[in-house]
Motif scaffolding. Sequence first.
Motif, PDB file in Angstrom:
ATOM      1  N   ARG A 123      -4.543   2.975   5.737  1.00  0.00           N
ATOM      2  CA  ARG A 123      -5.386   2.116   4.918  1.00  0.00           C
ATOM      3  C   ARG A 123      -5.329   0.652   5.342  1.00  0.00           C
ATOM      4  NH1 ARG A 123      -7.243   4.100   0.005  1.00  0.00           N
ATOM      5  NH2 ARG A 123      -8.401   2.125  -0.010  1.00  0.00           N
ATOM      6  N   THR A 124      -4.244   0.207   5.940  1.00  0.00           N
ATOM      7  CA  THR A 124      -4.110  -1.210   6.301  1.00  0.00           C
ATOM      8  C   THR A 124      -4.282  -1.471   7.790  1.00  0.00           C
ATOM      9  OG1 THR A 124      -1.702  -1.017   6.570  1.00  0.00           O
ATOM     10  CG2 THR A 124      -2.528  -1.593   4.380  1.00  0.00           C
ATOM     11  N   GLY A 136      -0.299   4.347   3.949  1.00  0.00           N
ATOM     12  CA  GLY A 136      -0.240   2.887   4.050  1.00  0.00           C
ATOM     13  C   GLY A 136      -0.685   2.390   5.411  1.00  0.00           C
ATOM     14  N   ARG A 190       0.836  -1.204   0.000  1.00  0.00           N
ATOM     15  CA  ARG A 190       0.000   0.000   0.000  1.00  0.00           C
ATOM     16  C   ARG A 190       0.873   1.257   0.000  1.00  0.00           C
ATOM     17  NH1 ARG A 190      -2.303   3.010  -1.749  1.00  0.00           N
ATOM     18  NH2 ARG A 190      -4.357   3.917  -1.392  1.00  0.00           N
TER      19      ARG A 190
END
Length: 415
Positions: A329-330, A326, A308
């Motif tokens: 989002r994760t 990143g 990501r």
Amino acid sequence: MSLAALIALPVPFLRSIGFTGLLIPLVSVVVALTLLPALLLTVGHKLEWPHRRSGSAESRLWRRIGGFVVAHRWSSAVVALAILVVLAIPAFSMRLADPTNSSLASTGGPAGAAIERVESAGLGDGLTKPVEIVTDRPGEVVAALRGDDQVAGLTAPDTWVSGTNHVVDAWTHDDVSTGSGSDAAAHIRSVAEGLGADVGGLAAQNSDFIDAVYGNVWWVVLLIIVVTFILLAIALRSIVLPLKALLLNIFSIAAAYGVMVWIWQDGHGTELLFNQQASGAITVWIPIAVFAFLFGLSMDYEVFLLSRIREAHDEGASTDDATVTGVARTGRLVTSAALILFLAFISLSQVPATDVKILATGLALGIILDATLVRGVLAPALVAALGDVNWWVPTWWPKSKNSSHHDSQSTTPSR
């Protein structure tokens, strides 16, 4: 690849775990590429009932965490790495053997009661795990071992005979799963083999297992590391990111080993958490099994995060912004996956077998450490600290269209 390590080892039951474990990701991939898309297309948004999420897919909490880590990258990396190193220290004193009699006795039940009676009989704690000696000269073996300070007792019944082979049992004063008992069993084995006898029993079996598995496991691990590096380098289009992921995996697994030794071998919190005494040792097959599972699971989380970050960077974001994106989002996805596995392993730890409890403890704590400290702090901190170095590849390395466009447009290096 990590489960393939078990298939390469010369132990049938570990191979069976490896083959069975390989079926899980293979079937999962087939389902994800066939059944899942068909299900999403036919059922669609009805699967979201009764809740439909709206707004950004990013987690505000994890965005704040990512922003803090990036802003304090070096201090975050140092603190996280120091914690992992401290947790890993007990791993250097790991002793590989079966759980001690005292640990098994504390589990209760008829077997535990029987072990307690054996221990209270004054015949030596090693009575339940004798050194089995097969020889055609039983008199010489008995004469050599009788009176030895490290031998608690000997027995060689006339009925234990097959042809010219006789069986002689020798047991130690201390449990062979302890350091002193293991040394005594090794001494007995040396004396017996010096007289041409064959030696078996639990202590000899564990010693041979350690030589067969851990004496040859280095090349298997090396193969896994090389293949994993190649796959990650292709997927992430970077040389540095795969190296960092592999290095962090080593620290993560070492910390899991250390916590496992600290709890079970050293007995810190064993009675509080599991209502039984410390095992006194780590079962010989558990470290390699923990490595196989944790290596794969930890690398999954790294791939989620780093891929990501790579995508955000290719879309034009600086390294700092891509790292925060990143993590945001994760964060929710990886945390949920880790919690599911953590709770599954905690449930597994309720099985009465001490071996299974040790395995479940190592896996559960390893998953939590990796999903929080490593993936949430150390990994993004190092990506932010390395800056543009993350994206270095040799000149001959093929670049994607997005990354080429970003490289041509970007004139301001990230911090």
